[in-house]
Design a protein around this motif. Structure first.
Motif, PDB file in Angstrom:
ATOM      1  N   TYR B 199       0.849  -1.206   0.000  1.00  0.00           N
ATOM      2  CA  TYR B 199       0.000   0.000   0.000  1.00  0.00           C
ATOM      3  C   TYR B 199       0.879   1.249   0.000  1.00  0.00           C
ATOM      4  CZ  TYR B 199      -3.913  -3.070   1.074  1.00  0.00           C
ATOM      5  OH  TYR B 199      -4.861  -4.046   1.017  1.00  0.00           O
ATOM      6  N   GLU B 200       0.504   2.217  -0.807  1.00  0.00           N
ATOM      7  CA  GLU B 200       1.247   3.483  -0.877  1.00  0.00           C
ATOM      8  C   GLU B 200       0.445   4.590  -0.232  1.00  0.00           C
ATOM      9  OE1 GLU B 200       2.351   4.504  -4.860  1.00  0.00           O
ATOM     10  OE2 GLU B 200       3.022   2.454  -5.259  1.00  0.00           O
ATOM     11  N   ILE B 201       1.127   5.458   0.453  1.00  0.00           N
ATOM     12  CA  ILE B 201       0.451   6.615   1.023  1.00  0.00           C
ATOM     13  C   ILE B 201      -0.186   7.417  -0.115  1.00  0.00           C
ATOM     14  CG2 ILE B 201       0.768   8.765   2.321  1.00  0.00           C
ATOM     15  CD1 ILE B 201       2.962   7.276   3.903  1.00  0.00           C
ATOM     16  N   GLY B 202      -1.436   7.761   0.053  1.00  0.00           N
ATOM     17  CA  GLY B 202      -2.162   8.475  -0.989  1.00  0.00           C
ATOM     18  C   GLY B 202      -3.002   7.555  -1.864  1.00  0.00           C
ATOM     19  N   GLU B 203      -2.725   6.270  -1.802  1.00  0.00           N
ATOM     20  CA  GLU B 203      -3.494   5.305  -2.597  1.00  0.00           C
ATOM     21  C   GLU B 203      -4.957   5.299  -2.168  1.00  0.00           C
ATOM     22  OE1 GLU B 203      -1.759   1.437  -2.439  1.00  0.00           O
ATOM     23  OE2 GLU B 203      -3.465   0.462  -3.428  1.00  0.00           O
ATOM     24  N   LYS B 204      -5.827   5.264  -3.160  1.00  0.00           N
ATOM     25  CA  LYS B 204      -7.261   5.209  -2.878  1.00  0.00           C
ATOM     26  C   LYS B 204      -7.844   3.898  -3.401  1.00  0.00           C
ATOM     27  CE  LYS B 204      -7.908  10.197  -2.816  1.00  0.00           C
ATOM     28  NZ  LYS B 204      -8.478  11.364  -3.506  1.00  0.00           N
ATOM     29  N   ILE B 205      -8.720   3.317  -2.647  1.00  0.00           N
ATOM     30  CA  ILE B 205      -9.302   2.016  -2.990  1.00  0.00           C
ATOM     31  C   ILE B 205     -10.821   2.131  -3.009  1.00  0.00           C
ATOM     32  CG2 ILE B 205      -9.518  -0.403  -2.282  1.00  0.00           C
ATOM     33  CD1 ILE B 205      -6.847   0.264  -0.603  1.00  0.00           C
ATOM     34  N   ASP B 206     -11.412   1.826  -4.135  1.00  0.00           N
ATOM     35  CA  ASP B 206     -12.873   1.755  -4.225  1.00  0.00           C
ATOM     36  C   ASP B 206     -13.276   0.333  -3.829  1.00  0.00           C
ATOM     37  OD1 ASP B 206     -15.508   1.481  -4.893  1.00  0.00           O
ATOM     38  OD2 ASP B 206     -15.318   2.309  -6.912  1.00  0.00           O
ATOM     39  N   HIS B 207     -14.044   0.195  -2.766  1.00  0.00           N
ATOM     40  CA  HIS B 207     -14.328  -1.143  -2.247  1.00  0.00           C
ATOM     41  C   HIS B 207     -15.459  -1.859  -3.007  1.00  0.00           C
ATOM     42  CE1 HIS B 207     -11.391  -0.500   0.778  1.00  0.00           C
ATOM     43  NE2 HIS B 207     -12.004   0.566   1.235  1.00  0.00           N
ATOM     44  N   VAL B 208     -15.981  -1.235  -4.014  1.00  0.00           N
ATOM     45  CA  VAL B 208     -16.824  -1.849  -5.046  1.00  0.00           C
ATOM     46  C   VAL B 208     -18.226  -2.251  -4.560  1.00  0.00           C
ATOM     47  CG1 VAL B 208     -16.986  -3.697  -6.767  1.00  0.00           C
ATOM     48  CG2 VAL B 208     -14.747  -2.772  -6.159  1.00  0.00           C
ATOM     49  N   ASP B 209     -18.291  -3.050  -3.482  1.00  0.00           N
ATOM     50  CA  ASP B 209     -19.577  -3.613  -3.081  1.00  0.00           C
ATOM     51  C   ASP B 209     -20.488  -2.567  -2.431  1.00  0.00           C
ATOM     52  OD1 ASP B 209     -18.771  -6.275  -3.843  1.00  0.00           O
ATOM     53  OD2 ASP B 209     -17.465  -6.224  -2.089  1.00  0.00           O
ATOM     54  N   GLY B 210     -21.779  -2.836  -2.486  1.00  0.00           N
ATOM     55  CA  GLY B 210     -22.748  -1.932  -1.874  1.00  0.00           C
ATOM     56  C   GLY B 210     -23.815  -2.705  -1.129  1.00  0.00           C
ATOM     57  N   VAL B 211     -24.393  -2.071  -0.119  1.00  0.00           N
ATOM     58  CA  VAL B 211     -25.481  -2.681   0.647  1.00  0.00           C
ATOM     59  C   VAL B 211     -26.605  -1.662   0.804  1.00  0.00           C
ATOM     60  CG1 VAL B 211     -26.205  -3.606   2.880  1.00  0.00           C
ATOM     61  CG2 VAL B 211     -23.982  -4.243   1.953  1.00  0.00           C
ATOM     62  N   THR B 212     -27.792  -2.058   0.426  1.00  0.00           N
ATOM     63  CA  THR B 212     -28.958  -1.208   0.622  1.00  0.00           C
ATOM     64  C   THR B 212     -29.520  -1.467   2.022  1.00  0.00           C
ATOM     65  OG1 THR B 212     -29.391  -1.380  -1.750  1.00  0.00           O
ATOM     66  CG2 THR B 212     -31.186  -0.537  -0.356  1.00  0.00           C
TER      67      THR B 212
END
Lengths: 345, 345, 345
Positions: B199-212
Motif C-alpha cells: 500500500y502506498e500513502i495516498g493510494e485510494k481504494i474503491d471497495h466496489v460492493d454496496g449494501v442497501t
C-alpha cells in the motif's frame, strides 16, 4: 398414507383432564440472549450483565423472563391455538426458576376448562401450561384460554367446566429465585435511583420512548420462539394481506420500553392477567405506560415486589387512556398486562 | 412521586471534571459475534475464526473492535446525547484490550470541555469515555463532542474550556494486543495477498460492493448496542417520518465493505477522528472507499500499522469525491473516518 | 499499486485440476444456531434440543445441516460465482460429520470440469467443494456447476471436460453420524408420529404453511454465511432495482416449512441434485411440498433413510405442479431439490 400435516385441534378435541405433551424441546443459549437484545430495547441490568446478576446472588444473567415465556408458549401453539379464533386471557402465571443459557425447555399443558359458545360454532378452552427444564423442574406455570372453532357445528356441547382462577397471584405465592438479594444493589449501574418506596400505588408512568415495528423483526422474534401460527408469517393468509403480529412481541416491546421509569423492576415473577386489546401490524409505533397497582415486601433480603399494569399503545393514543365510555378498550390500546416484578426495597 | 423517566441532560448540566458512570453493564458473548456477522458483511479472518486468531497469538477471536465501540458508546447515549442536536466529532480513540466472549463491559465518561454557542441556545460538550471490562481494565478510550441544547436560554454561559486534542494518535501510542504476531500470517485464508508494503500513502481504494439499508436491520443493530435514542426507532418522532440511522451502523457497514481491498487491515487500534457528514436513511445504498494516509511499523513481530481514511457514500456519489468547492462534504458522503489498523508487514 | 479488490475469476481462469483454497475460515457457535431459528421456522427436534440430540446418541445438537452447507458454500462465492451468470446445479453432496458449536470451518474446491458454451461468451465450470473443520476433517463434500462469463470472447475454448456425476448418492455411500441411534426416539417430542414405514414412495405432502420474505431477513441470512455476492445486497446493481434472494435462503425456508409433515426427517445426509427454478424476491410468499422418492434402511440402529424431492413455490402456485407441457419449470416454482434425510424406521 394418512395426512401427514398437523390440522390442529378443534373444540371437540379438548376434554377436561387431558394432558398434552408439546413437541420440540429447545436448548436456549447465548444466541437467544443476544437476539433478545437486538429485537427489543431491553436494558434491565440483571438480564444484561452476568456480573450484575452475580452481585444479586444469581449464577449469572438469566434469559429474559419473557423470552422464557415465549419459548414455553410457542410450543403450545400447534396443539392449542392453531385453530383459535382469539387468545382470550392469561391468569395465574408464575416464574418458578430462572432459565440459564444451556437449559433445555419443553412444555406440557392440561385442559382445565371447556365451555361451548352460545352460537354453537366455537368454544372456549382453558389450559394450564408448565414449562420444564432438562431436569424436569418447572420453570414457568400459567393459565391461558382461547376461543377455538368447532370442527362440526352439529357436534354436542360438552358439560361446561370453568376453572376458578385467581385475579391476582397473592404475594405469598410469588417464588423468589434462590439466593436473590438486592442488599448491595447498584442503582447507578441499573440506570435509575428509584426504589420500591419511591413508587406510590396509583402512580402512572409514561415511558416516553417509541418503536415503529417492522415485518422482518416480528417474524424473526416469533420464529425464534418456534411459534408457527400462519397468521404471523403468510401475507396471503388473511384477506387484507396483513400479517398479525404475535401478541408476545408487543408484550416484550412494551416491557423493554418500560425500562425508562421502571429500570429497577428487574425480574418478572407473576403474570396476573392480560388482554391483547387490539391487533398490531407492521408500521405501528408502539409506546407504553405503566400504573402501579400494588407494592409488597418479600422474604428475600432487600427484595420488594411491585404489581404493575403495563399498557402498550400505538400512534394516536391519548396518554393514560385505556377504555372508552362503553367499557371497551380504545382502538389505540394494544395490550393491557398485569404482572408482579421484583424491585429493591 | 417525582418524574421517573430520564429527561436527559441539558447543556447546563455539564461541568468540566464531572464524572458520569453510565448505566447497564453488558455481558458480550457468542451471540453478539454471530449477530455482527449477520448485520454487516464482516469478513476479516481474525474476527471470524478462533483458529486464525490463535495463530496470530490471541486467545481466540475477539468481538469486532467496532462492536466493542458500539457497546461502550451505546451506554453513554442516555447521559450524553439524549438532547444532543449533533454528534460533532471523535478524537484520540484507542482500543487497549481485545474484548472476548464472556466479557462484561461498562462505560464511564469525564466531561473535559464545555463551550456555549454564540446563539445562547446550545453548547458543545466534550467527554472522554472509557470502556471497562469486568476486571476494571480499560478496553477502549475515546473523546467525542456533541452539541447539546440548553434547558433555558437565559442561563449564564460557563467559562469555556476546550480540550487540546491530538489530530492523530501517534504510532508510539498505539497499543498492540499482547502476544499478537503476524509472522505466520496466512494470506490465503485471510482473503488477499496485499501486505503493508503493497500500500502506498495516498493510494485510494474503491471497495466496489454496496449494501442497501433496511429499517429492520439498523434498528436490530442499534438496539443490540443498547443505544436507545428515539430518533433511530420512532417513525413518529421526526416531522418527516424518517428514522435517522445510528452513525455507528454506517461505520460498521463501511468498515465491513472495506474488506474488499483491505482484507488484511485486521485490528482497529485507534480512531483519529470522524465526521458523520450527512444523515443516512433506510433505502440508501452504502458503498465505501478508503485512502491510505500513513503506514508504520510497530514493535510486534510482523505487525505493521496502516492509517486509513474510510469514506462511506450513498447512491449517486462520484468515486473518491469528498467535499465540494465550498469545503463542505458532498451530499452523498455519509461518513469520513480516520483510523489506524494493524496489518502484516 | 495493483488493484486491490477482487474482480472475481472469469471462465478463462479455471482449469481442470486446479485447487482453490477459499478464504475466511469461520468459527460457528451458539449464536449462529439461534439466528438459524430466528431466520427460518426450523423445528426439527434434533437441531433444537441438546437433550433430544443426546438421546439420539450425539454429543449435542449440531448446527443445522443446511447452515453448515451455507457456511461452506459462502466461502466459495468470491472464487467461483462472483462472475457467474447462473448457478446450474448440485450433485453428489454428502454430509460426512456433524458441525458442533465451536467448530471452525473452511472450504477448498477443485475444478473438475470446464466446457465453453457454443456462443463463445461463457462456459460452465464444475467444482467439487470440501468443507473442513479445525481438525482437517471433511464435514461436507459436494459438486456444483455454474455458468461463468468469459473475460474475452476471443480467447480460445479449453478442451471440454465433463465430470461423470451420479444422479443419486447410493444408500451405501450415505455416512451416518457415529453413534446415531433412533431406537429410543421420542415421537411425541419430535412433533409427529410418522416413521419411515408410514411414507410411501410417490407420496406427496403439501406442507401447508407459508412465509412472506422480507429484504432484511434474506440479507441477514446471506451475510451470516459470508456470501457477499452484490446481487443479494445492492438495490442499485440490477436494472430493475431488485435484490435477488440467495438460493440457499429458499432452500432453508422450504426445508424448515417441511417440518409440517416431515418432522422426523431429521438429518440431511446427501444432496442428490437441485435446481433454482426461478428467482425469488422480497415480497414473495414461499410454500413447500415434498415427494417421497425412495426409502431405505441404514446400518445404524433404528435409522432409516428417506429420499425426498423438496419443492419451494411462491404465491399463485398450483398444488404439486412442477413443470409445464414444455418440460420447463412453472414460473411459480422456485426450487426443486433432491436429498436424503435420516428418519426413524
Amino acid at each position: 398414507m394418512a395426512t401427514k400435516t398437523n390440522p390442529g385441534r378443534f373444540f371437540e378435541d379438548y376434554a377436561v383432564g387431558q394432558v398434552i405433551e408439546h413437541a420440540v424441546p429447545r436448548t436456549i443459549a447465548e444466541g437467544e440472549r443476544a437476539l433478545y437484545h437486538a429485537l427489543y430495547p431491553a436494558r434491565h441490568a440483571l438480564y444484561s450483565s452476568d456480573v450484575f446478576a452475580a452481585e444479586c446472588g444469581l449464577d449469572g444473567s438469566p434469559l429474559d423472563d419473557l423470552a422464557a415465556f415465549h419459548v414455553v408458549f410457542g410450543k403450545t401453539v400447534p396443539d392449542v391455538s392453531l385453530n383459535a379464533v382469539a387468545n382470550l386471557g392469561y391468569a395465574e402465571g408464575r416464574w418458578l426458576l430462572p432459565v440459564y443459557p444451556g437449559d433445555t425447555l419443553r412444555s406440557v399443558s392440561e385442559v382445565i376448562g371447556v365451555k361451548e359458545n352460545s352460537n354453537g360454532k366455537s368454544g372456549n378452552v382453558y389450559v394450564r401450561t408448565l414449562g420444564l427444564n432438562q431436569n424436569g423442574e418447572i420453570v414457568l406455570d400459567y393459565v391461558r384460554w382461547v376461543m377455538v372453532r368447532k370442527r362440526d357445528a352439529a357436534s354436542p356441547a360438552p358439560v361446561p367446566v370453568l376453572p376458578e382462577l385467581r385475579k391476582v397471584v397473592p404475594v405469598e405465592d410469588l417464588v423468589i429465585p434462590e439466593g436473590l438479594t438486592f442488599e448491595d444493589y447498584d442503582f447507578t449501574l441499573a440506570g435509575e435511583p428509584h426504589r420500591l418506596s419511591d413508587y406510590e400505588i396509583g402512580e402512572k408512568i409514561d415511558h416516553v420512548d417509541g418503536v415503529t415495528i417492522e415485518e422482518a423483526e416480528h417474524m424473526l422474534a416469533t420464529r425464534l420462539w418456534q411459534n408457527t401460527a400462519k397468521v404471523h408469517f403468510d401475507a396471503t393468509f388473511r384477506e387484507d394481506g396483513k400479517r398479525l403480529i404475535y401478541g408476545g412481541h408487543v408484550i416484550s416491546m412494551a416491557r423493554a420500553l418500560s425500562f425508562n421509569g421502571l429500570a429497577n423492576a428487574q425480574m418478572i415473577v407473576a403474570l396476573n392477567g392480560g388482554a391483547h386489546a387490539n391487533p398490531c401490524f407492521a408500521g405501528d409505533t408502539i409506546k407504553a405506560w405503566s400504573e402501579v397497582l400494588d407494592t409488597a415486601e418479600t422474604g428475600a433480603p432487600g427484595v420488594g415486589a411491585i404489581r404493575l399494569r403495563l399498557v402498550a399503545t400505538k400512534q394516536g393514543a391519548t396518554p393514560f387512556a385505556l377504555k372508552g365510555d362503553d367499557g371497551k378498550y380504545l382502538p389505540e390500546v394494544l395490550l393491557d398486562l398485569d404482572y408482579w416484578a421484583l424491585m429493591p426495597l
